[in-house]
Motif scaffolding. Sequence first.
Motif, PDB file in Angstrom:
ATOM      1  N   LEU A  67       7.426  25.308  10.314  1.00 61.20           N
ATOM      2  CA  LEU A  67       8.081  23.998  10.283  1.00 61.20           C
ATOM      3  C   LEU A  67       9.537  24.209  10.646  1.00 61.20           C
ATOM      4  O   LEU A  67      10.259  24.936   9.971  1.00 61.20           O
ATOM      5  CB  LEU A  67       7.971  23.370   8.890  1.00 61.20           C
ATOM      6  N   LEU A  68       9.982  23.563  11.753  1.00 60.51           N
ATOM      7  CA  LEU A  68      11.378  23.657  12.180  1.00 60.51           C
ATOM      8  C   LEU A  68      12.146  22.495  11.563  1.00 60.51           C
ATOM      9  O   LEU A  68      11.784  21.339  11.758  1.00 60.51           O
ATOM     10  CB  LEU A  68      11.471  23.628  13.702  1.00 60.51           C
ATOM     11  N   GLU A  69      13.189  22.823  10.839  1.00 60.92           N
ATOM     12  CA  GLU A  69      13.999  21.795  10.182  1.00 60.92           C
ATOM     13  C   GLU A  69      15.439  21.905  10.657  1.00 60.92           C
ATOM     14  O   GLU A  69      15.976  23.008  10.801  1.00 60.92           O
ATOM     15  CB  GLU A  69      13.939  21.976   8.661  1.00 60.92           C
ATOM     16  N   THR A  70      16.060  20.746  10.919  1.00 63.65           N
ATOM     17  CA  THR A  70      17.481  20.732  11.257  1.00 63.65           C
ATOM     18  C   THR A  70      18.249  20.041  10.135  1.00 63.65           C
ATOM     19  O   THR A  70      17.810  19.020   9.598  1.00 63.65           O
ATOM     20  CB  THR A  70      17.748  19.998  12.577  1.00 63.65           C
TER      21      THR A  70
ATOM     22  N   VAL B 259       0.850  -1.195   0.000  1.00 62.89           N
ATOM     23  CA  VAL B 259       0.000   0.000   0.000  1.00 62.89           C
ATOM     24  C   VAL B 259       0.884   1.242   0.000  1.00 62.89           C
ATOM     25  O   VAL B 259       2.103   1.168   0.228  1.00 62.89           O
ATOM     26  CB  VAL B 259      -0.941   0.022   1.226  1.00 62.89           C
ATOM     27  N   ALA B 260       0.263   2.383  -0.261  1.00 67.05           N
ATOM     28  CA  ALA B 260       1.002   3.645  -0.304  1.00 67.05           C
ATOM     29  C   ALA B 260       1.439   4.060   1.098  1.00 67.05           C
ATOM     30  O   ALA B 260       0.695   3.920   2.063  1.00 67.05           O
ATOM     31  CB  ALA B 260       0.141   4.732  -0.927  1.00 67.05           C
ATOM     32  N   ALA B 261       2.655   4.553   1.184  1.00 66.82           N
ATOM     33  CA  ALA B 261       3.163   5.124   2.437  1.00 66.82           C
ATOM     34  C   ALA B 261       3.171   6.637   2.267  1.00 66.82           C
ATOM     35  O   ALA B 261       3.951   7.181   1.489  1.00 66.82           O
ATOM     36  CB  ALA B 261       4.566   4.610   2.734  1.00 66.82           C
ATOM     37  N   GLU B 262       2.257   7.294   2.964  1.00 61.04           N
ATOM     38  CA  GLU B 262       2.107   8.737   2.784  1.00 61.04           C
ATOM     39  C   GLU B 262       3.060   9.500   3.702  1.00 61.04           C
ATOM     40  O   GLU B 262       3.326   9.080   4.831  1.00 61.04           O
ATOM     41  CB  GLU B 262       0.665   9.158   3.072  1.00 61.04           C
ATOM     42  N   PRO B 263       3.574  10.636   3.253  1.00 62.82           N
ATOM     43  CA  PRO B 263       4.461  11.448   4.097  1.00 62.82           C
ATOM     44  C   PRO B 263       3.683  12.081   5.240  1.00 62.82           C
ATOM     45  O   PRO B 263       2.461  12.272   5.151  1.00 62.82           O
ATOM     46  CB  PRO B 263       4.992  12.514   3.131  1.00 62.82           C
ATOM     47  N   GLU B 264       4.370  12.385   6.328  1.00 61.67           N
ATOM     48  CA  GLU B 264       3.716  13.051   7.445  1.00 61.67           C
ATOM     49  C   GLU B 264       3.249  14.447   7.054  1.00 61.67           C
ATOM     50  O   GLU B 264       2.199  14.907   7.483  1.00 61.67           O
ATOM     51  CB  GLU B 264       4.670  13.143   8.640  1.00 61.67           C
ATOM     52  N   LEU B 265       4.049  15.111   6.222  1.00 60.71           N
ATOM     53  CA  LEU B 265       3.682  16.439   5.745  1.00 60.71           C
ATOM     54  C   LEU B 265       3.745  16.433   4.225  1.00 60.71           C
ATOM     55  O   LEU B 265       4.822  16.445   3.636  1.00 60.71           O
ATOM     56  CB  LEU B 265       4.622  17.502   6.322  1.00 60.71           C
TER      57      LEU B 265
ATOM     58  N   SER C 226      28.753  21.024  11.057  1.00 63.76           N
ATOM     59  CA  SER C 226      27.880  22.192  11.148  1.00 63.76           C
ATOM     60  C   SER C 226      26.444  21.765  11.422  1.00 63.76           C
ATOM     61  O   SER C 226      26.041  20.645  11.094  1.00 63.76           O
ATOM     62  CB  SER C 226      27.927  23.011   9.849  1.00 63.76           C
ATOM     63  N   LEU C 227      25.713  22.664  12.033  1.00 67.02           N
ATOM     64  CA  LEU C 227      24.295  22.433  12.316  1.00 67.02           C
ATOM     65  C   LEU C 227      23.516  23.655  11.856  1.00 67.02           C
ATOM     66  O   LEU C 227      23.813  24.786  12.267  1.00 67.02           O
ATOM     67  CB  LEU C 227      24.062  22.205  13.817  1.00 67.02           C
ATOM     68  N   THR C 228      22.527  23.434  11.014  1.00 64.01           N
ATOM     69  CA  THR C 228      21.663  24.507  10.527  1.00 64.01           C
ATOM     70  C   THR C 228      20.246  24.268  10.994  1.00 64.01           C
ATOM     71  O   THR C 228      19.737  23.144  10.897  1.00 64.01           O
ATOM     72  CB  THR C 228      21.696  24.588   8.991  1.00 64.01           C
ATOM     73  N   VAL C 229      19.624  25.304  11.522  1.00 66.26           N
ATOM     74  CA  VAL C 229      18.215  25.257  11.901  1.00 66.26           C
ATOM     75  C   VAL C 229      17.484  26.274  11.046  1.00 66.26           C
ATOM     76  O   VAL C 229      17.880  27.458  10.986  1.00 66.26           O
ATOM     77  CB  VAL C 229      18.019  25.574  13.399  1.00 66.26           C
ATOM     78  N   ARG C 230      16.428  25.820  10.385  1.00 71.12           N
ATOM     79  CA  ARG C 230      15.626  26.712   9.550  1.00 71.12           C
ATOM     80  C   ARG C 230      14.171  26.655   9.983  1.00 71.12           C
ATOM     81  O   ARG C 230      13.680  25.586  10.370  1.00 71.12           O
ATOM     82  CB  ARG C 230      15.756  26.336   8.070  1.00 71.12           C
TER      83      ARG C 230
ATOM     84  N   ASP D 155      13.727  17.841  14.727  1.00 64.35           N
ATOM     85  CA  ASP D 155      13.594  18.011  13.276  1.00 64.35           C
ATOM     86  C   ASP D 155      12.151  17.825  12.832  1.00 64.35           C
ATOM     87  O   ASP D 155      11.453  16.926  13.297  1.00 64.35           O
ATOM     88  CB  ASP D 155      14.502  17.015  12.559  1.00 64.35           C
ATOM     89  N   ARG D 156      11.697  18.712  11.924  1.00 62.63           N
ATOM     90  CA  ARG D 156      10.369  18.683  11.303  1.00 62.63           C
ATOM     91  C   ARG D 156       9.248  18.845  12.343  1.00 62.63           C
ATOM     92  O   ARG D 156       8.155  18.313  12.186  1.00 62.63           O
ATOM     93  CB  ARG D 156      10.182  17.424  10.457  1.00 62.63           C
ATOM     94  N   HIS D 157       9.549  19.604  13.364  1.00 65.73           N
ATOM     95  CA  HIS D 157       8.530  19.908  14.382  1.00 65.73           C
ATOM     96  C   HIS D 157       7.647  21.038  13.869  1.00 65.73           C
ATOM     97  O   HIS D 157       8.135  22.074  13.407  1.00 65.73           O
ATOM     98  CB  HIS D 157       9.196  20.305  15.693  1.00 65.73           C
ATOM     99  N   LEU D 158       6.328  20.843  13.963  1.00 60.34           N
ATOM    100  CA  LEU D 158       5.357  21.848  13.508  1.00 60.34           C
ATOM    101  C   LEU D 158       4.928  22.719  14.682  1.00 60.34           C
ATOM    102  O   LEU D 158       4.636  22.214  15.771  1.00 60.34           O
ATOM    103  CB  LEU D 158       4.138  21.169  12.888  1.00 60.34           C
ATOM    104  N   ILE D 159       4.867  24.038  14.441  1.00 62.31           N
ATOM    105  CA  ILE D 159       4.491  24.989  15.485  1.00 62.31           C
ATOM    106  C   ILE D 159       3.269  25.762  14.995  1.00 62.31           C
ATOM    107  O   ILE D 159       3.333  26.464  13.979  1.00 62.31           O
ATOM    108  CB  ILE D 159       5.651  25.963  15.798  1.00 62.31           C
TER     109      ILE D 159
END
Length: 589
Positions: free
Chosen positions: A460-463, A314-320, A469-473, A359-363
């Motif tokens: 959407l918080l992305e790491t 079956v299809a595996a749908e993305p969380e977002l 290096s560490l980038t947070v967007r 990572d990928r935390h929704l606010i």
Amino acid sequence: MAAILVGLLAVGIVFAGSADRVAGGVTVAGMDVGGFEAQEAEGRLAARALQVAAVPVAFTAGGRNWPIAPQQIALRVDWATAVQAGLDEGDGPIPLRGLKRLQLRLFGTNVEPTAAYEQETLDKRLAAIARAIDVKGRRAALILRNGEPVVVPGEAGRKLDREAAQRTIVASLSGFERVPVALPVIVDRPDVTRDALARVAQQVRTALSAPVGFVYRSVHWSVPPEQIATFLKLPQDGETSLSIGGPAARKYFGNLAKAVSRPPREVGFTVSDSGKATMIPSKNGRRLDTAATQKAFLAAALSSTDREAQLAVVAAEPELSTDRAKSLGITGLVGGYTTYYGGDPNRIHNVQLVARLIDRHLIAPGSTFSFNKTTGDRNAAKGFLEAPVIINGELKNGLGGGVCQVSTTVFNAAYEAGLSVTERHNHALYIDHYPLGRDATVNYPDTDLKFVNDTDHWLLLETIIGSSSLTVRLYGTPVHRRVQTQASPLRKTGPAPVKKILDPHLYVGERVVEELGQPSRSVSVRRLVYDKDGDLLYDATWYSSYVSEPKVIRVGTKPVPGATQPSHTGTTTRATTTTGTTTGTTTPN
């Protein structure tokens, strides 16, 4: 008719007797008390009870017996109430009383007395009896013996009926008979019988009669009978049906899922050098529906004609997904920041681990992001390791060292996005590779980093974790805020204290500087945030104070050869070793 009534009236008068005496034919606990006044009847009963208080009754069950005497459970019979009940049996107005007493004389009645006793003592005796009596039954079971299904017949069990046994014991000991009394035993017959499993045994024979084939995208392969046998979960614990289960099945279908499945691609973004973010659409993946695949496999195994099963993919749908991201207003870059890290492998591991947790935390719009709430406790159970941390103003090893590298990066991403920061704490020690006055330490659960999504759309918080290096967007609907920073110079507020350590390996007069130390310092950072129209939204200042680090000097105490008077006041330094503050460390997490 009148004659009959007159006759009954006469009989009622003749047999009425005295209301103060127990009617003839009344017994209490099997003892005749007819004709006695209440007090006399009660005395006779109590006297008889005293005579048998130490005489046990043999209670029997399962071919064994347990003698119990009234005094062993501190039995106290309420004879007064029992006698009153006996009086009531033959009481009433004349002539009705006479008729009742005549009936009692002819047919009799027995009053069972009530009694008090030590419940705990009786419970212990009942438990001992139950241990000897209770036998756990066995349901019929199906097993494989040399590849052939064999039904093992069930066996009935038995158990003491504790409640009924308690009533039986109390009633028997409240009376005067001393004959054996059988205790109630319940026969526990198995609810799964041999006949119930005969059908399942035949199913197993069919399942193991030939291979079962799998088909997926024109690829065919088969599972031999000996392997099928390891997949079958035979009925147990009251079950009467065949299923797929067990370690071998979990491993096989787990490997099958890994081979077939393809993870979905979450919606993503690319950011150009100019800061423009472009959305990368999401894409469905695929996964094995393990339950449906096992069901199809079992159906094929139980068939004597169609022994081929299709994989249920079956299809595996993305969380977002792309559509959901657009509906939440997540279309571009709101703010971001990059810091660089190093240190020992444990510290790097912790940085990468906590970055993945957020990572990928929704606010949601109007909600507050809490670093501690998002990551939870940073403990060993989650995989955190010991690495350098700042504890009480000193650099030591502790669990979760490196976490503040991530919290500092998150703080600066929210800072540059112009979002409202509601909680931020500086480190105890100054760390020079972070932006001046813009470090942020955390310590679960009390020292937190919090900011508010004060935009009208979700964030959407992305790491992004690099090798060093560490980038947070923060992605959302760009609000085009302008951030202006005014930082004061780093001010020295006190000297570094000197810590001397006596070293017996150095000669008197020699000194070695082991730590250069750092003075206590402070700095303030003012942030002005303007909206796209140039109106001032926020004007906030963060004040940071950093404690000093001692200058550590080793002083020699070893006597100089040929010297007459030892002295610790030498002039030169033999060697100098310096160690700076380990970067990116955090208070205890």
